[in-house]
Enzyme design. Structure first.
Site, PDB file in Angstrom:
ATOM      1  N   ARG A 195      -8.720  -1.546  -7.545  1.00  0.00           N
ATOM      2  CA  ARG A 195      -9.347  -0.255  -7.264  1.00  0.00           C
ATOM      3  C   ARG A 195      -8.337   0.858  -7.063  1.00  0.00           C
ATOM      4  NH1 ARG A 195     -14.450  -0.506  -5.721  1.00  0.00           N
ATOM      5  NH2 ARG A 195     -14.177   1.464  -4.662  1.00  0.00           N
ATOM      6  N   VAL A 211     -14.234   0.323   9.688  1.00  0.00           N
ATOM      7  CA  VAL A 211     -13.732   0.993   8.469  1.00  0.00           C
ATOM      8  C   VAL A 211     -14.533   0.589   7.233  1.00  0.00           C
ATOM      9  CG1 VAL A 211     -11.718   1.387   6.992  1.00  0.00           C
ATOM     10  CG2 VAL A 211     -11.428   1.181   9.470  1.00  0.00           C
ATOM     11  N   ASP A 238      -6.895  -4.057   7.952  1.00  0.00           N
ATOM     12  CA  ASP A 238      -6.201  -5.075   7.147  1.00  0.00           C
ATOM     13  C   ASP A 238      -5.633  -6.218   7.992  1.00  0.00           C
ATOM     14  OD1 ASP A 238      -6.803  -3.657   4.893  1.00  0.00           O
ATOM     15  OD2 ASP A 238      -4.850  -2.694   4.705  1.00  0.00           O
ATOM     16  N   ASN A 249       0.805  -1.223   0.000  1.00  0.00           N
ATOM     17  CA  ASN A 249       0.000   0.000   0.000  1.00  0.00           C
ATOM     18  C   ASN A 249       0.841   1.278   0.000  1.00  0.00           C
ATOM     19  OD1 ASN A 249      -2.246  -1.539  -0.211  1.00  0.00           O
ATOM     20  ND2 ASN A 249      -2.877  -1.344   1.933  1.00  0.00           N
ATOM     21  N   ARG A 302     -17.245   1.185  -1.033  1.00  0.00           N
ATOM     22  CA  ARG A 302     -16.007   1.895  -1.352  1.00  0.00           C
ATOM     23  C   ARG A 302     -16.133   2.958  -2.456  1.00  0.00           C
ATOM     24  NH1 ARG A 302     -11.058  -2.221  -1.460  1.00  0.00           N
ATOM     25  NH2 ARG A 302      -9.894  -0.385  -0.822  1.00  0.00           N
TER      26      ARG A 302
END
Ligand code: EPU
Length: 420
Positions: free
Chosen positions: A94, A329, A307, A24, A123
Site C-alpha cells: 500500500r 489507530v 505497530d 517505514n 485504510r
C-alpha cells in the site's frame, strides 16, 4: 518460494544484535528520490521485501536503481519514462501510494492504482487526495487508478482530519516543489516523518517543524541528488526487546536510537524488565522473571505505536495478571488474537479492545500469519510455547523484518526456516 518458520519454544534469549534501517523511513525516502535532479544514494537500507517491491516500482517507471552489497541503493531518475504505479505492485504494498505526491509535483502528472482492502482496516487514502486537490491538483479515479494532474502545485494550508503518517509524507513531498508555502496542520509526528524531512532538506528543500504537529514547507524550484543514511528501525528494536522479555532473557540491541522508543520502554519496565540505554544501544534484562501484565492504548507518536500492539499482546498472554489493549489507530488489528488463542491464550475481543488474562504457559500449534506485526507476535508466542510452533505465510514477516530467524538464532532461539 513459500516458507514457514519452525520454533522450538523454551529457550531464554541472551545476546546482542544489530538493528537495521527503518522500513517505514526507507519507503518514503525511496519515493522521495523521484523529486531529485541527479543521482541519490540511500544508505543503511534494510534488506526487506517491501524495499524490493519499491525498487521494482521505480524500475517499472524507467528509473535506474543500483543496489550495492553494503546496504546502499543508488537511484537516478533521469531515465524516467512514465509516471504510473501499476495495480499489481500497489496491491501488494500500500505504501506505493507514496509516489503520488512526488510524481505529480515534479512531472505534473501521476497515475497510481488506488490501494484496495487491507488485513488491518479499510485504510482509505482520501486525505492524500484531498490535500493534493487543495494544492490545485485535478484528480479523478478512473478504472481503479488515481489520475492526478497539475501544472505546478500551489502552496496551501492543509488541516488534516486524522493524523496520517504516509498522508503527511505524501503532502510534504508534494509541497517541497510547489509554488509558495504549505502548512500541514495536525501533521503526523512519527520519527520517520522527521527522517524524510531531513532527507528532503539535504536535497535543498525548505521544511521546518517536522516532529511537531505543524510542518511548514516553502516550495523550491528544484531538488538535487544527495547521500542520506536512513534512521534505525524503532519497531524492529521494540520487537526484539519484547522477544527477550517474553523469554525471560537478556538482550543488547545495537545501532538503534532509544529516544524513539520512550512509550515502548516505559511499558517494558512496567512489565518488570530492567532496561538500560546508551546513545545507540538498549539493554534489557528480565532476570528470568515472568512478565507482569501491562495495559496498552495505541495512538499516533509519541504515544504507544500500533505497530507494537501485537507483540505486546503476545507478551501479555503469559504475563501475571489481566490487561486491556485498546487499538485506536486501525479498526481491525486483532487478527493475531485468534491464532494466539489456538496456542492457549485467554483473550477476549470486543470492538477495539482486547482483554488478555495471563496464563501460565502457551502450547505450540500450527499458526498463520495475517499481516506483518501479527506474524511477529506469533513468533514471540512460539519462543515461549511448549513444543514446536509452525508459523505459516511468513512472506508477511519478510516484508518488514530483515532475516528475523538469523537474528533470533543469534540470541539463542531454536528457530529455522523451511519450505512450506
Ligand atoms: N486514514 C484515513 N484517510 C487517509 C489516510 C489514513 O482515514 O487518507 C486513517 C487510516 O485508515 C488509519 C489512520 O488514518 O485508521 C492512520 O493511518 P496512517 O495513514 O497513519 O497509516 P499509514 O500511513 O498507511 C503508516 C505505516 C504503518 C503504521 C501506520 C500508523 C508506513 C509505510 N506505514 O501507515 O506501518 O501502522 O503508519 O503508525 O509508514 C507496519 O509497518 O506494519 C505498518 C502497518
Amino acid at each position: 518460494m513459500l516458507n514457514k518458520l519452525l520454533i522450538q519454544g523454551g529457550t531464554r534469549l541472551d545476546g546482542e544484535i544489530r538493528i537495521s534501517g527503518a522500513k517505514n523511513a526507507v519507503l518514503p525516502i525511496l519515493a522521495g528520490t523521484l523529486l531529485a535532479d541527479g543521482p541519490t544514494v540511500i544508505e543503511n537500507v534494510p534488506h526487506l521485501h517491501d524495499v524490493t517491491t519499491t525498487v521494482e516500482l521505480l524500475g517499472c517507471m524507467g528509473v535506474q536503481v543500483v543496489i550495492d552489497e553494503k546496504l546502499s541503493i543508488e537511484v537516478d531518475t533521469s531515465t524516467i519514462e512514465n509516471h504510473v504505479a501499476p495495480y499489481h505492485l500497489v496491491k501488494t504494498m500500500r505504501s506505493s501510494i507514496l509516489v503520488l505526491g512526488p510524481l505529480l509535483t515534479r512531472f505534473g502528472e501521476a497515475e497510481v492504482s488506488l490501494p484496495g482492502g487491507c488485513a488491518i482496516g479499510s485504510r482509505p487514502v482520501n486525505l492524500h487526495i484531498k490535500g493534493l486537490q487543495d494544492m490545485g491538483a485535478e484528480i479523478e479515479v478512473v478504472n481503479g487508478y488515481i489520475h492526478a494532474r497539475a501544472d505546478r502545485l500551489k502552496g496551501a494550508r492543509l488541516v488534516m482530519d486524522i493524523v496520517t503518517v504516509t498522508g503527511t509524507e505524501n503532502l510534504m513531498m508534494a509541497a517541497a516543489l510547489a509554488d509558495g508555502v504549505t502548512i500541514i496542520e495536525n501533521a503526523a509526528r512519527e520519527p520517520e516523518v522527521v527522517d524524510l524531512a531531513n532527507y528532503l532538506n539535504t536535497m535543498g528543500a525548505k521544511i521546518e517543524g517536522a516532529g511537531t504537529d505543524t510542518i511548514t514547507i516553502e516550495g523550491v524550484e528544484k531538488l538535487t541528488g544527495t547521500r542520506y543514511r536512513v534512521l534505525p528501525d524503532r519497531i524492529e528494536t521494540g520487537t526484539y526487546l519484547v522477544a527477550a522479555a517474553i523469554s525471560g532473557g537478556r538482550i543488547k540491541v545495537k545501532d538503534t536510537d532509544p529516544t524513539l522508543l520512550d512509550a515502548v520502554i516505559d511499558k517494558l519496565r512496567e512489565a518488570g524488565a530492567e532496561v538500560t540505554c546508551g546513545d545507540d544501544w538498549i539493554e534489557l534484562d528480565m532476570h528470568g522473571k515472568r512478565p507482569k501484565a501491562v495495559n496498552i492504548r495505541t495512538a499516533p507518536f509519541p504515544a504507544f505505536p500500533t505497530d507494537m500492539q501485537a507483540q505486546f499482546a503476545a507478551l501479555n498472554t503469559i504475563a501475571e495478571g489481566t490487561s486491556t489493549i485498546v487499538e485506536t489507530v486501525f479498526e481491525n488489528r486483532f487478527m493475531h488474537v485468534q491464532e494466539l488463542q489456538r496456542m492457549g491464550a485467554d483473550i477476549e475481543v470486543e470492538g477495539n479492545t482486547a482483554i488478555v488474562r495471563g496464563v501460565e504457559g502457551l502450547t505450540a500449534a500450527p499458526v498463520m500469519a495475517t499481516d506483518l506485526r501479527a506474524s511477529a507476535s506469533l513468533i514471540m508466542a512460539g519462543l515461549v510455547a511448549t513444543g514446536e510452533t509452525e508459523v505459516q505465510r511468513i512472506y508477511h514477516i519478510d516484508r518488514g523484518y530483515e532475516i528475523i530467524e538469523e537474528k533470533l538464532a543469534q540470541l539463542g532461539a531454536n528457530i529455522r526456516r523451511i519450505p512450506a
